[in-house]
Scaffold this active site. Structure first.
Site, mmCIF file in Angstrom:
data_model
loop_
_atom_site.group_PDB
_atom_site.id
_atom_site.type_symbol
_atom_site.label_atom_id
_atom_site.label_comp_id
_atom_site.label_asym_id
_atom_site.label_seq_id
_atom_site.Cartn_x
_atom_site.Cartn_y
_atom_site.Cartn_z
ATOM 1 N N LYS A 282 0.856 -1.204 0.000
ATOM 2 C CA LYS A 282 0.000 0.000 0.000
ATOM 3 C C LYS A 282 0.887 1.247 0.000
ATOM 4 C CE LYS A 282 -2.540 3.418 1.940
ATOM 5 N NZ LYS A 282 -2.063 4.727 2.383
ATOM 6 N N HIS A 395 4.544 11.379 10.013
ATOM 7 C CA HIS A 395 3.170 11.390 9.514
ATOM 8 C C HIS A 395 2.313 12.390 10.294
ATOM 9 C CE1 HIS A 395 -0.422 9.958 7.586
ATOM 10 N NE2 HIS A 395 -0.995 9.894 8.783
HETATM 11 C C1 MEV Z 1 0.739 4.735 4.948
HETATM 12 O O1 MEV Z 1 -0.065 5.328 3.972
HETATM 13 C C2 MEV Z 1 1.741 3.812 4.297
HETATM 14 C C3 MEV Z 1 2.594 2.995 5.267
HETATM 15 O O2 MEV Z 1 1.748 2.294 6.166
HETATM 16 C C4 MEV Z 1 3.400 2.043 4.428
HETATM 17 C C5 MEV Z 1 4.164 1.017 5.212
HETATM 18 O O3 MEV Z 1 3.754 0.676 6.340
HETATM 19 O O4 MEV Z 1 5.161 0.522 4.661
HETATM 20 C C6 MEV Z 1 3.471 3.890 6.102
#
Ligand code: MEV
Length: 451
Positions: A282, A395
């Site tokens: 994702k 984030h």
């Molecule tokens: C969030 O949009 C995407 C992540 O969860 C990807 C990952 O965990 O590798 C940060």
């Protein structure tokens, strides 16, 4: 509210459709109407263009359009256009671009560009060899009689690569396929492939009816459907980054071996654990889709293809892989990407045209490479954060602005609250506490007045 079904909705004018909608679905119709209208473009011609992309257009739906500069791909500098709503994706992409710029940049290459489509049909004959012999005889006609459709594509170096008869009757009684392989050059090719397939089905159905070598019962097929496949494992691109292990943490106080061990383990987890693989992939698609949307490509097709590819060996796995050999770290990805830089909305949507210009008007193969790099870069950033600081630090820093906008904080309040999170990870409740403190109210008072 119970809404009565409506007949002939698509035939109504845009105003009539909007009126029906706001009268039937909204408690405050005036508010809904003014919101819908506020998203109309001020240039009526441009609005008309958007209206005509789909049926029943009422207004536009904005997404942020951002850019990630400093991408060195095959020794050429790019600034990547990204259409995406998720707070931290562009920031993560830009970080990855700059990080790898200092370490030699990205390398990418197209492995193959073949796309597939099928005429799915039923044949009730007894002996498959009879059908095969007939097919071999009619195959040159399938090519000749679609010349009108394929001429331009062939002139551009693409067209039909192969046509095969496939027996699937062991899986579904009497089920067979005409499988076409195509090269659609710089177009995604869906319309081209589907038009050829529909013509093949007509020709095949017609000619088989006259096939003297077949018994009367064998001279009939029932076409189930003609459609390209969005699964494109033979339209494949690879992107990679590579540098000495010790360069990975240069400029930080992190131990490179610890960093690389954790990173490698994180990729391996995504190779063996589907729950993690989905989230890992994702994150890759955060980068891929943002570019796909900005360049006017079909993100649903790409998503479907990529995830099928991730499960091609029977278990859903990571799309990216890592190797460490003789002190050299290599991180790479292979993605099945069927993309177009001509056709579709590429020459219509002004922002798509702008994105393509920003990328130096790439052809489809160049765009495949850029998009694969975007996926790898995004994945690198996510894994780097996950295995070092944790994902929430970066984030939530980006997401804090969304939270403050939700509170309808003023500019001064925003600045003051952002300042309090300089050295700690924000969360919704911590931000709310700070906000209430500034306004001199309790969290309970805020909650009560906003419910
Ligand atoms: C969030 O949009 C995407 C992540 O969860 C990807 C990952 O965990 O590798 C940060």
């Amino acid at each position: 509210m119970t809404v009565k079904p409506i007949k002939g909705f698509s035939k109504l004018s845009k105003d009539a459709k909007t009126e029906w909608l706001i009268d039937n679905y909204f408690e405050q119709p005036d508010k809904a109407l003014s919101l819908i209208k506020s998203y109309w473009h001020s240039d009526a011609n441009l609005q008309k263009l958007h209206d005509e992309f789909i049926e029943n257009t009422l207004t536009n739906y904005y997404m942020p359009f951002g850019v990630a500069p400093n991408f060195l791909i095959n020794d050429k500098m790019y600034c990547l256009p990204m259409a995406i709503e998720e707070s931290s994706v562009v920031a993560a992409m830009a970080k990855s671009g700059s990080y790898w710029l200092e370490r030699g940049g990205f390398k990418a290459k197209v492995i193959s560009t073949t796309k597939i489509g099928h005429v799915h049909f039923v044949w009730r004959g007894a002996d498959f060899n009879d059908l095969q012999q007939y097919f071999d005889r009619v195959k040159p006609l399938l090519i000749k009689e679609t010349n009108d459709i394929t001429r331009n594509m062939t002139a551009r170096g693409g067209g039909i690569l192969d046509i095969e008869l496939i027996n699937k009757s062991d899986l579904e009684p009497n089920y067979y396929q005409i499988k076409g392989s195509f090269d659609t050059r710089d177009s995604m090719g869906a319309n081209f492939i589907n038009t050829v397939l529909e013509k093949w089905s007509e020709i095949f159905e017609q000619y088989i009816g006259d096939a003297a070598e077949l018994s009367p019962d064998d001279r009939q097929i029932e076409v189930i459907m003609c459609i390209l496949s969005n699964y494109t494992p033979e339209c494949l691109v690879r992107a990679e980054v590579s540098c000495p292990v010790e360069a990975l943490t240069a400029g930080t106080d992190m131990d490179p071996q610890t960093f690389v061990d954790n990173f490698v383990r994180a990729v391996h987890v995504a190779e063996i654990e589907p729950y993690r693989a989905v989230t890992h992939n994702k994150g890759i698609m955060n980068g891929v889709d943002a570019l796909i949307i900005a360049t006017g490509n079909d993100f649903r097709a790409i998503e479907a293809s990529v995830h099928a590819y991730a499960a091609r060996n029977g278990q859903y796995k990571s799309l990216s892989h890592v190797e460490v050999e003789n002190g050299q770290f290599t991180f790479y990805i292979e993605l099945p990407l069927s993309l177009g830089t001509v056709g579709g909305i590429t020459s219509l949507h002004p922002m798509v045209k702008l994105s393509n210009e920003l990328l130096g008007k790439p052809n489809a193969q160049e765009l495949m490479q850029i998009v694969a790099v975007a996926g790898l870069a995004q994945n690198f950033s996510a894994l780097r954060s996950l295995t070092t600081t944790g994902i929430q630090k970066g984030h939530m820093k980006m997401h804090l602005m969304n939270i403050l906008n939700q509170f309808e904080a003023t500019l001064e309040e925003k600045n003051a609250i952002i300042n309090t999170f300089k050295d700690r990870v924000p969360s919704y409740s911590l931000a709310l506490e700070e906000f209430c403190k500034l306004r001199g109210i309790t969290v309970e008072q805020y909650t009560a007045s906003n419910n």
